[in-house]
Each structure stands twice: as C-alpha cells, then as structure tokens.
Design a protein around this motif. Sequence first.
Motif, PDB file in Angstrom:
ATOM      1  N   VAL A  43      -7.246   3.669   5.624  1.00 17.64           N
ATOM      2  CA  VAL A  43      -8.362   3.765   4.675  1.00 17.64           C
ATOM      3  C   VAL A  43      -8.727   5.229   4.451  1.00 17.64           C
ATOM      4  CG1 VAL A  43     -10.797   3.211   4.294  1.00 17.64           C
ATOM      5  CG2 VAL A  43      -9.255   1.473   5.237  1.00 17.64           C
ATOM      6  N   VAL A  44      -8.740   6.022   5.513  1.00 14.20           N
ATOM      7  CA  VAL A  44      -9.043   7.449   5.386  1.00 14.20           C
ATOM      8  C   VAL A  44      -8.029   8.128   4.462  1.00 14.20           C
ATOM      9  CG1 VAL A  44      -9.117   9.652   6.627  1.00 14.20           C
ATOM     10  CG2 VAL A  44     -10.228   7.636   7.596  1.00 14.20           C
ATOM     11  N   VAL A  45      -6.749   7.803   4.634  1.00 10.38           N
ATOM     12  CA  VAL A  45      -5.715   8.401   3.779  1.00 10.38           C
ATOM     13  C   VAL A  45      -5.940   8.036   2.315  1.00 10.38           C
ATOM     14  CG1 VAL A  45      -3.244   8.383   3.235  1.00 10.38           C
ATOM     15  CG2 VAL A  45      -3.992   8.531   5.620  1.00 10.38           C
ATOM     16  N   SER A  46      -6.267   6.788   2.051  1.00  6.14           N
ATOM     17  CA  SER A  46      -6.520   6.350   0.662  1.00  6.14           C
ATOM     18  C   SER A  46      -7.711   7.093   0.066  1.00  6.14           C
ATOM     19  CB  SER A  46      -6.770   4.842   0.623  1.00  6.14           C
ATOM     20  OG  SER A  46      -5.658   4.128   1.071  1.00  6.14           O
ATOM     21  N   LEU A  47      -8.777   7.213   0.850  1.00  6.31           N
ATOM     22  CA  LEU A  47      -9.954   7.949   0.373  1.00  6.31           C
ATOM     23  C   LEU A  47      -9.615   9.409   0.088  1.00  6.31           C
ATOM     24  CD1 LEU A  47     -12.592   6.458   2.825  1.00  6.31           C
ATOM     25  CD2 LEU A  47     -12.668   6.252   0.328  1.00  6.31           C
ATOM     26  N   ASP A  48      -8.790   9.990   0.940  1.00  2.00           N
ATOM     27  CA  ASP A  48      -8.396  11.388   0.741  1.00  2.00           C
ATOM     28  C   ASP A  48      -7.607  11.554  -0.557  1.00  2.00           C
ATOM     29  OD1 ASP A  48      -8.032  14.189   1.747  1.00  2.00           O
ATOM     30  OD2 ASP A  48      -5.928  13.577   1.700  1.00  2.00           O
ATOM     31  N   ARG A  49      -6.689  10.636  -0.817  1.00  2.00           N
ATOM     32  CA  ARG A  49      -5.902  10.710  -2.061  1.00  2.00           C
ATOM     33  C   ARG A  49      -6.819  10.642  -3.287  1.00  2.00           C
ATOM     34  NH1 ARG A  49      -2.774  12.029   1.286  1.00  2.00           N
ATOM     35  NH2 ARG A  49      -0.724  11.136   1.738  1.00  2.00           N
ATOM     36  N   LEU A  50      -7.780   9.741  -3.265  1.00  2.00           N
ATOM     37  CA  LEU A  50      -8.714   9.622  -4.379  1.00  2.00           C
ATOM     38  C   LEU A  50      -9.570  10.876  -4.513  1.00  2.00           C
ATOM     39  CD1 LEU A  50      -9.793   5.908  -3.873  1.00  2.00           C
ATOM     40  CD2 LEU A  50      -8.781   6.820  -5.976  1.00  2.00           C
ATOM     41  N   ALA A  51     -10.038  11.398  -3.376  1.00  2.00           N
ATOM     42  CA  ALA A  51     -10.901  12.584  -3.407  1.00  2.00           C
ATOM     43  C   ALA A  51     -10.174  13.780  -4.000  1.00  2.00           C
ATOM     44  CB  ALA A  51     -11.390  12.902  -1.992  1.00  2.00           C
ATOM     45  N   ARG A  52      -8.893  13.916  -3.708  1.00  2.00           N
ATOM     46  CA  ARG A  52      -8.132  15.047  -4.242  1.00  2.00           C
ATOM     47  C   ARG A  52      -8.001  14.971  -5.763  1.00  2.00           C
ATOM     48  NH1 ARG A  52      -6.001  18.225  -0.312  1.00  2.00           N
ATOM     49  NH2 ARG A  52      -6.016  17.347   1.802  1.00  2.00           N
ATOM     50  N   VAL A  53      -7.808  13.751  -6.273  1.00  2.00           N
ATOM     51  CA  VAL A  53      -7.756  13.606  -7.728  1.00  2.00           C
ATOM     52  C   VAL A  53      -9.138  13.858  -8.332  1.00  2.00           C
ATOM     53  CG1 VAL A  53      -7.241  12.054  -9.655  1.00  2.00           C
ATOM     54  CG2 VAL A  53      -5.811  11.995  -7.606  1.00  2.00           C
ATOM     55  N   ASP A  54     -10.177  13.326  -7.694  1.00  2.31           N
ATOM     56  CA  ASP A  54     -11.547  13.605  -8.162  1.00  2.31           C
ATOM     57  C   ASP A  54     -11.791  15.109  -8.239  1.00  2.31           C
ATOM     58  OD1 ASP A  54     -12.483  10.943  -8.444  1.00  2.31           O
ATOM     59  OD2 ASP A  54     -12.808  10.805  -6.279  1.00  2.31           O
ATOM     60  N   GLU A  55     -11.360  15.811  -7.208  1.00  6.59           N
ATOM     61  CA  GLU A  55     -11.564  17.254  -7.150  1.00  6.59           C
ATOM     62  C   GLU A  55     -10.809  17.952  -8.283  1.00  6.59           C
ATOM     63  OE1 GLU A  55     -11.661  20.606  -3.575  1.00  6.59           O
ATOM     64  OE2 GLU A  55     -10.591  18.704  -3.286  1.00  6.59           O
ATOM     65  N   THR A  56      -9.577  17.537  -8.503  1.00  2.73           N
ATOM     66  CA  THR A  56      -8.761  18.130  -9.577  1.00  2.73           C
ATOM     67  C   THR A  56      -9.392  17.901 -10.943  1.00  2.73           C
ATOM     68  OG1 THR A  56      -6.742  17.808  -8.272  1.00  2.73           O
ATOM     69  CG2 THR A  56      -6.474  18.139 -10.648  1.00  2.73           C
TER      70      THR A  56
ATOM     71  N   ASP B   6      -4.653   9.934 -14.457  1.00  2.00           N
ATOM     72  CA  ASP B   6      -5.359   8.659 -14.634  1.00  2.00           C
ATOM     73  C   ASP B   6      -4.574   7.520 -13.991  1.00  2.00           C
ATOM     74  OD1 ASP B   6      -7.345   9.990 -15.969  1.00  2.00           O
ATOM     75  OD2 ASP B   6      -6.675   9.413 -17.973  1.00  2.00           O
ATOM     76  N   ALA B   7      -3.262   7.506 -14.237  1.00  7.39           N
ATOM     77  CA  ALA B   7      -2.422   6.461 -13.648  1.00  7.39           C
ATOM     78  C   ALA B   7      -2.411   6.571 -12.126  1.00  7.39           C
ATOM     79  CB  ALA B   7      -0.992   6.562 -14.187  1.00  7.39           C
ATOM     80  N   ALA B   8      -2.291   7.809 -11.623  1.00  7.36           N
ATOM     81  CA  ALA B   8      -2.283   8.019 -10.172  1.00  7.36           C
ATOM     82  C   ALA B   8      -3.600   7.549  -9.554  1.00  7.36           C
ATOM     83  CB  ALA B   8      -2.046   9.496  -9.864  1.00  7.36           C
ATOM     84  N   TYR B   9      -4.699   7.862 -10.223  1.00  2.00           N
ATOM     85  CA  TYR B   9      -6.015   7.498  -9.695  1.00  2.00           C
ATOM     86  C   TYR B   9      -6.158   5.979  -9.598  1.00  2.00           C
ATOM     87  CZ  TYR B   9     -11.052   8.027  -8.934  1.00  2.00           C
ATOM     88  OH  TYR B   9     -12.312   8.012  -8.405  1.00  2.00           O
ATOM     89  N   GLU B  10      -5.663   5.293 -10.609  1.00  2.00           N
ATOM     90  CA  GLU B  10      -5.728   3.826 -10.591  1.00  2.00           C
ATOM     91  C   GLU B  10      -4.907   3.268  -9.431  1.00  2.00           C
ATOM     92  OE1 GLU B  10      -4.668  -0.007 -13.464  1.00  2.00           O
ATOM     93  OE2 GLU B  10      -4.564   2.027 -14.267  1.00  2.00           O
ATOM     94  N   ARG B  11      -3.712   3.831  -9.197  1.00  3.25           N
ATOM     95  CA  ARG B  11      -2.866   3.370  -8.083  1.00  3.25           C
ATOM     96  C   ARG B  11      -3.562   3.625  -6.733  1.00  3.25           C
ATOM     97  NH1 ARG B  11       1.111   0.617 -11.007  1.00  3.25           N
ATOM     98  NH2 ARG B  11       2.205   2.061 -12.382  1.00  3.25           N
ATOM     99  N   TYR B  12      -4.134   4.810  -6.585  1.00  2.21           N
ATOM    100  CA  TYR B  12      -4.817   5.115  -5.324  1.00  2.21           C
ATOM    101  C   TYR B  12      -5.991   4.161  -5.093  1.00  2.21           C
ATOM    102  CZ  TYR B  12      -2.273   9.600  -4.981  1.00  2.21           C
ATOM    103  OH  TYR B  12      -1.310  10.575  -4.879  1.00  2.21           O
TER     104      TYR B  12
ATOM    105  N   SER C   9       0.828  -1.201   0.000  1.00  2.00           N
ATOM    106  CA  SER C   9       0.000   0.000   0.000  1.00  2.00           C
ATOM    107  C   SER C   9       0.866   1.255   0.000  1.00  2.00           C
ATOM    108  CB  SER C   9      -0.920  -0.005   1.232  1.00  2.00           C
ATOM    109  OG  SER C   9      -1.605   1.217   1.365  1.00  2.00           O
ATOM    110  N   HIS C  10       1.893   1.256   0.839  1.00  4.01           N
ATOM    111  CA  HIS C  10       2.794   2.403   0.923  1.00  4.01           C
ATOM    112  C   HIS C  10       3.514   2.624  -0.399  1.00  4.01           C
ATOM    113  CE1 HIS C  10       6.437   4.667   2.068  1.00  4.01           C
ATOM    114  NE2 HIS C  10       5.670   5.199   3.001  1.00  4.01           N
TER     115      HIS C  10
END
Length: 446
Positions: free
Chosen positions: A344-357, A314-320, A297-298
């Motif tokens: 899990v919270v950290v993973s969700l945050d990473r995805l949310a930031r890409v969604d926002e972008t 797109d690649a980052a989003y898939e990894r997250y 995960s890390h």
Amino acid sequence: MAKADKSDGLKLIESGDRHLQAGRLGKARRAFDQARSAYERMLALRGVVAVALAGLSLSLNRLGAVEQACRKLDAAYERYARSLEIFRKFIDFAGEAPQALRDLGIILGQLANVERMRGQLDGAYARYGQKLDIDRRILALTGETPEVLKDLLVDLVGLADTERARSHLDAAYQHCVEMHEIARRLLDLTGETPQALRGMSISLEQLGSVEEARGNLNTAIEHFEQQLAISRRLLSLTAEMPGALRDLNLNLKRLADIERDCHRLDASYERYKQRLEINRKILTLDGDTTETLRDLSHSLERLANAERDRGQLDAAYERYGQMLDIDRKIVTLTGETTESLRHVVVSLDRLARVDETRGQLDVARERCEQMLDIDRKILARTGKTTEALRNIAISLGRLGGIEQSCGQLDSAYQRYEQRLELSRQILVVTGQTPQALSDLCIGLWR
C-alpha cells in the motif's frame, strides 16, 4: 506385528501426504513422525529388511518436506540427510534398480535445493552433480525415456542456477546448452506434448537468463521471444488453463523488463499491456486470491511505469489508483501484514510522485502523510528493524520535500531533522555500510 506396522506406516504416509498437500503442516508432521516410528519398530523387531528401510527413508523425507514448507531449513536438511543415509542402506540391501537409483537422485536433489536456499552453493553444486551422474547411469540402463530426459533437465537447471549464483556464467552457459539439447531430444521423442514444450520453454528461459547476466541483451531477447512463442503454443494446447496463463504472464514480464532496459519502450509497453490482459483472465478463473491480486497489482504497476515514462501521466495515474485499490483489497484479505501494508505504501508513493509532477502538491502531501502513518504502524509491529527505520526515514524525506515545495519550511525542517536522527540510529545498528552512510549524507544534505 511387523505386518501391522508396515500397513500402519503406509497409511500414515498417505494420510500425511493429504495433509501436506492441503497445507495442514502440523497434522502432516504428526502423521509422518508416527510413520517413522512404525518403521523403526519394524527394524527393531525384524532387523534390516528392504521395506522397513524404504519406509523409514520415505517418512524422514516427508518430514524434511514439512520442515522446508515451514522455512525451517536446518531441520529440513537434517531430515533429508538422514533419509539419504537410510536410502543408501536400502540400495546396498536391495540393489541398484533404475527406480531405486531415481529415488536416490530425488533425495540428492532435495538436499541440493535446501543447501542452495541456505547459501551453501558449493555443497549444492556437488549434490546436483551427483544427481546428474546417477541420472546418466539410469539413461545408460533404460535408454532415452521421457522420464529420464526430464530428470536430466532438472539436474542441469539446478547446476546452471547454482553456477549463475556463483557468478560462473560461462560454466552456467555450458549447462544451458546441454539442457537445450536434451529438451530438443525430449521434443523429438514425444512430439509437441505440453511436457516437452515446457522443457523447451525452461531451457530457453535459462539460456536467456545467462545471456542477460553476461550482458548479451539482444541474444537474451531472442531466447525470450522463442520462449514466448512456445508459451503461446502451450496455451493453445491446454485451453487457457491457469498454469499456462501464468507461464505466459511470466514470459511477458521477463521480455518486457529486458526490452525496457534496452530502451525499447514501445515494445515493452505492448508487452506490459498484454501481460495485464493475462492477469485479468487469471483473476476471472481463480477469483480474488492473494496471489492473483498481487500479480495483478504488479502488472498494473509495470504498465503504469511504462505510461509514466512515455509521458502519459493521466493513464499512469489511473493505473496507480487501480493498483492502490487492489493492494487495499489484499490487506482486507490477509489482514495488516507487514508485506501487505508495504505494498500500500508503494502504491501511495507512485500516486504521490505523479501528483507532484502535475503540481498537485496538497494531494501529494496527503499521500505522503498516509505513507508515513503506515510505516509507523509497521514499526510498531516489527520493532526497530533496519528496514522499518529506513522506510520511515524515506517517507519523512518525501514529506519534507513536498512541504518545502509548498513553502512550509518549518515543517519541512522538522521532517528532515527526524530523518537525520533515524539515519544516525540506523548507522549505529548496521555500522558504516554504504547504504547507511549514503542515507546519512542525504539527511545531512537536506
């Protein structure tokens, strides 16, 4: 009777060692405590005899190891200190043979490690120095054997780590230079054995770490690159055993992180990709353990961050997304621990930031709502700790920001008000720390 006690003591220590190695700490403690009692009976019956002193010191030492494994550092320190006291009596009685001196050094090292963990850096430094003096005496008695050179390496690592923790970087560097010289002597003495190569790897890692702390990043990179070459050599010698793969994984992470800090983004990206391949190999060998999944995960997070920084969303989003799947698998394995839920919270945050972008605000809002739900679950488990309150405040701020971007101003306002109230609660608990004041300013600004 004494003969029976001696036999009982040895058997109990051997039994305790098996339990300790298997992680059965309660059974290990009972066995070692019974051994301690057996050797105390021997001393009471026969007076001071070498075997009773050595056995009593060893049983106390093992009890210290159990307490240390249980994170009971004060109790561990007391056991180790008593073990040292008894062993000094043994040496007074039996004499300063090289093996006895080496055992004395080991106990000093254990005490130093616990002192460093307790934040007693001056005490730890003094213990490591005493151990180094003893090992130099052994060197004078025995000459340069692989064993004594390895012990000197361990001593110098302890001294360098402690000096670095005390911000004595020049002193730490001098210890690292001596460490590297001893590692070279070990290599010359034994040839390219895994043991000697690990010694070189450790010394280069220490040199790189000190240079990094001193701000000499290019020099640090050179040391870490040399260490990486040795790790690859070790891997070829050990037929890709999990331990060698983990060493290589750590080397790649360290080198990639510092290259990223030096804005060598392409180089760090390649290192993170290599690291992910290594983590997948370890997972194949070890299976779905918590440790291997956490490392994977890390590794995914580091690579995704690098892809995000390169604009490869797109690649980052898939990894997250893969990272989130793994973190949820860890929750299934370990249960809903605070640590596993926070990942899990950290993973969700990473995805949310890409969604926002990417402008996918509805999806980002759903992610942030999930984050908030989990943070509230953690709060219910841990109580109103500063960390739990602050995490909820951060999630509220994230959710409020997205709702504001979506034009949901009433809802965003309520989130910001809740965040501000939590920031005020934290300020009451912690006092006017820089972090608490900064959080309060952000809440007021919102």
